[in-house]
Design a protein around this motif. Structure first.
Motif, mmCIF file in Angstrom:
data_model
loop_
_atom_site.group_PDB
_atom_site.id
_atom_site.type_symbol
_atom_site.label_atom_id
_atom_site.label_comp_id
_atom_site.label_asym_id
_atom_site.label_seq_id
_atom_site.Cartn_x
_atom_site.Cartn_y
_atom_site.Cartn_z
ATOM 1 N N VAL A 125 0.859 -1.180 0.000
ATOM 2 C CA VAL A 125 0.000 0.000 0.000
ATOM 3 C C VAL A 125 0.896 1.231 0.000
ATOM 4 N N TRP A 126 0.468 2.230 -0.756
ATOM 5 C CA TRP A 126 1.187 3.505 -0.865
ATOM 6 C C TRP A 126 0.388 4.510 -0.041
ATOM 7 N N ILE A 127 0.838 4.766 1.170
ATOM 8 C CA ILE A 127 0.167 5.687 2.081
ATOM 9 C C ILE A 127 0.630 7.096 1.726
ATOM 10 N N ASP A 128 -0.272 7.897 1.180
ATOM 11 C CA ASP A 128 0.124 9.154 0.544
ATOM 12 C C ASP A 128 0.038 10.331 1.513
ATOM 13 N N ALA A 129 1.098 10.484 2.310
ATOM 14 C CA ALA A 129 1.157 11.601 3.251
ATOM 15 C C ALA A 129 1.482 12.918 2.568
ATOM 16 N N GLU A 130 1.879 12.874 1.283
ATOM 17 C CA GLU A 130 2.147 14.119 0.561
ATOM 18 C C GLU A 130 0.852 14.824 0.201
ATOM 19 N N HIS A 131 -0.135 14.073 -0.260
ATOM 20 C CA HIS A 131 -1.390 14.666 -0.708
ATOM 21 C C HIS A 131 -2.582 14.333 0.189
ATOM 22 N N SER A 168 -2.874 12.689 9.731
ATOM 23 C CA SER A 168 -2.135 13.051 10.938
ATOM 24 C C SER A 168 -1.071 11.979 11.157
ATOM 25 N N PRO A 169 -0.059 12.251 11.995
ATOM 26 C CA PRO A 169 0.921 11.198 12.302
ATOM 27 C C PRO A 169 0.262 9.950 12.887
ATOM 28 N N GLU A 170 -0.770 10.143 13.696
ATOM 29 C CA GLU A 170 -1.459 8.992 14.286
ATOM 30 C C GLU A 170 -2.114 8.128 13.207
ATOM 31 N N THR A 171 -2.692 8.778 12.186
ATOM 32 C CA THR A 171 -3.322 8.038 11.101
ATOM 33 C C THR A 171 -2.297 7.211 10.342
ATOM 34 N N ILE A 172 -1.157 7.811 10.029
ATOM 35 C CA ILE A 172 -0.105 7.093 9.303
ATOM 36 C C ILE A 172 0.364 5.894 10.109
ATOM 37 N N SER A 173 0.551 6.077 11.415
ATOM 38 C CA SER A 173 1.007 4.989 12.271
ATOM 39 C C SER A 173 -0.008 3.847 12.296
ATOM 40 N N ARG A 174 -1.300 4.179 12.372
ATOM 41 C CA ARG A 174 -2.326 3.137 12.356
ATOM 42 C C ARG A 174 -2.347 2.406 11.016
ATOM 43 N N HIS A 175 -2.173 3.146 9.928
ATOM 44 C CA HIS A 175 -2.135 2.519 8.600
ATOM 45 C C HIS A 175 -0.974 1.534 8.500
ATOM 46 N N ILE A 176 0.196 1.947 8.941
ATOM 47 C CA ILE A 176 1.369 1.069 8.876
ATOM 48 C C ILE A 176 1.152 -0.170 9.730
ATOM 49 N N GLY A 177 0.631 0.025 10.931
ATOM 50 C CA GLY A 177 0.369 -1.105 11.809
ATOM 51 C C GLY A 177 -0.615 -2.087 11.205
ATOM 52 N N ALA A 178 -1.650 -1.567 10.536
ATOM 53 C CA ALA A 178 -2.639 -2.442 9.905
ATOM 54 C C ALA A 178 -2.012 -3.250 8.778
ATOM 55 N N ALA A 179 -1.164 -2.612 7.976
ATOM 56 C CA ALA A 179 -0.531 -3.311 6.854
ATOM 57 C C ALA A 179 0.410 -4.406 7.339
ATOM 58 N N ARG A 180 1.066 -4.178 8.457
ATOM 59 C CA ARG A 180 2.041 -5.151 8.963
ATOM 60 C C ARG A 180 1.376 -6.440 9.436
ATOM 61 N N ALA A 181 0.046 -6.423 9.600
ATOM 62 C CA ALA A 181 -0.673 -7.634 9.980
ATOM 63 C C ALA A 181 -0.893 -8.559 8.791
ATOM 64 N N PHE A 182 -0.591 -8.064 7.588
ATOM 65 C CA PHE A 182 -0.791 -8.838 6.358
ATOM 66 C C PHE A 182 0.542 -8.985 5.632
ATOM 67 N N ASP A 183 0.529 -9.803 4.594
ATOM 68 C CA ASP A 183 1.709 -9.938 3.734
ATOM 69 C C ASP A 183 1.701 -8.784 2.738
ATOM 70 N N CYS A 184 1.740 -7.578 3.264
ATOM 71 C CA CYS A 184 1.549 -6.346 2.487
ATOM 72 C C CYS A 184 2.518 -5.296 3.018
ATOM 73 N N ALA A 185 3.348 -4.752 2.129
ATOM 74 C CA ALA A 185 4.381 -3.804 2.540
ATOM 75 C C ALA A 185 3.816 -2.384 2.605
ATOM 76 N N PRO A 186 3.896 -1.711 3.757
ATOM 77 C CA PRO A 186 3.429 -0.334 3.837
ATOM 78 C C PRO A 186 4.509 0.657 3.394
ATOM 79 N N PHE A 187 4.246 1.359 2.301
ATOM 80 C CA PHE A 187 5.095 2.454 1.852
ATOM 81 C C PHE A 187 4.451 3.773 2.285
ATOM 82 N N VAL A 188 5.265 4.731 2.658
ATOM 83 C CA VAL A 188 4.766 6.070 2.985
ATOM 84 C C VAL A 188 5.458 7.081 2.083
#
Length: 254
Positions: free
Chosen positions: A41-47, A51-71
């Motif tokens: 997943v490409w977490i688009d903090a540029e556009h 919030s930082p909390e949202t990005i952290s939750r997104h990364i944590g959710a992705a790490r539960a799957f075989d899915c690489a979190p990009f920011v």
């Protein structure tokens, strides 16, 4: 547990990796992407309005799957990148890298001394202290993936020097902004734009770096041998699939 950056590298060596660009703030969209089988997943903090909390939750959710979190961070700036790193993404996408100096700054921001100037404040990255610190430091020399965006004609002119900077893992082409810098915004069928995109892709593949982009998977990108591509967006999938469903039902109930 093997790091998501290493898992992604292994996948990209075997197949084309497909991802979804995320702009919505509810982390359940990340879970849905993981369940669907997206490689990243490409977490688009540029556009995105994150919030930082949202990005952290997104990364944590992705790490539960075989899915690489990009920011994709907002900008190539040490203070902007630093807190993202401690959320333990699999990759950091740095926008608008136009010179070798920009590339050096991006790499330095993502690596601890002596390779760089990253500030030390690991949490999720060393499993909240459960991993031995010397092992974590070894991992941090290659984690996260450092992904530089080439999205301006000036970057194309400096591409050889940019790619010569040690520590880069991948080059990501930004076709929209790149075409805009040529005075041909989103004119993707323009011969000059095609030539430039082909040139960049060819050089990246020859260098051995991973080639990525965010676009729909067209025959042109397949011909360029792209290694990873964000082929959809969360809101685009809702709107597109929603419209197709509505049109189908309207046709069937006329």
């Amino acid at each position: 547990m093997q790091r998501k950056s290493d898992l992604f590298r292994a996948k990209a060596a075997q197949k084309l990796c497909l991802g979804m660009l995320v702009t919505l703030t509810d982390s359940i969209v990340i879970e849905a992407a993981g369940e669907a089988g997206f490689d990243f997943v490409w977490i688009d903090a540029e556009h995105g309005a994150f919030s930082p909390e949202t990005i952290s939750r997104h990364i944590g959710a992705a790490r539960a799957f075989d899915c690489a979190p990009f920011v994709r961070v907002q900008w190539n700036e040490w203070g902007v990148i630093k807190p993202i790193l401690d959320m333990a993404p699999a990759g950091v996408i740095v926008p608008m890298v136009n010179t070798a100096e920009d590339a050096v700054a991006a790499v330095s921001s993502c690596r601890y001394p002596p390779q760089g100037n990253r500030g030390c404040g690991p949490r999720r990255g060393n499993r909240f202290g459960m991993q031995k610190f010397d092992e974590y430091l070894l991992d941090s020399q290659r984690d996260p993936l450092i992904i530089l965006q080439i999205e301006h004609i000036n970057a194309v002119k400096n591409l050889d020097k940019i790619m010569a900077v040690p520590g880069i893992d991948s080059i990501c082409i930004g076709p929209s902004d790149l075409s805009g810098s040529m005075g041909k915004f989103c004119c993707f069928e323009d011969p000059e734009v095609i030539q430039v995109l082909d040139e960049v892709a060819g050089k990246v593949k020859k260098s051995g770096l991973l080639l990525g982009t965010a676009d729909w998977l067209s025959p042109r990108w397949q011909a360029r041998q792209v290694d990873w591509i964000a082929c959809s967006t969360d809101v685009g999938m809702i709107a597109g699939n929603g419209k197709r469903l509505i049109d189908q039902i309207r046709q069937e109930t006329v």
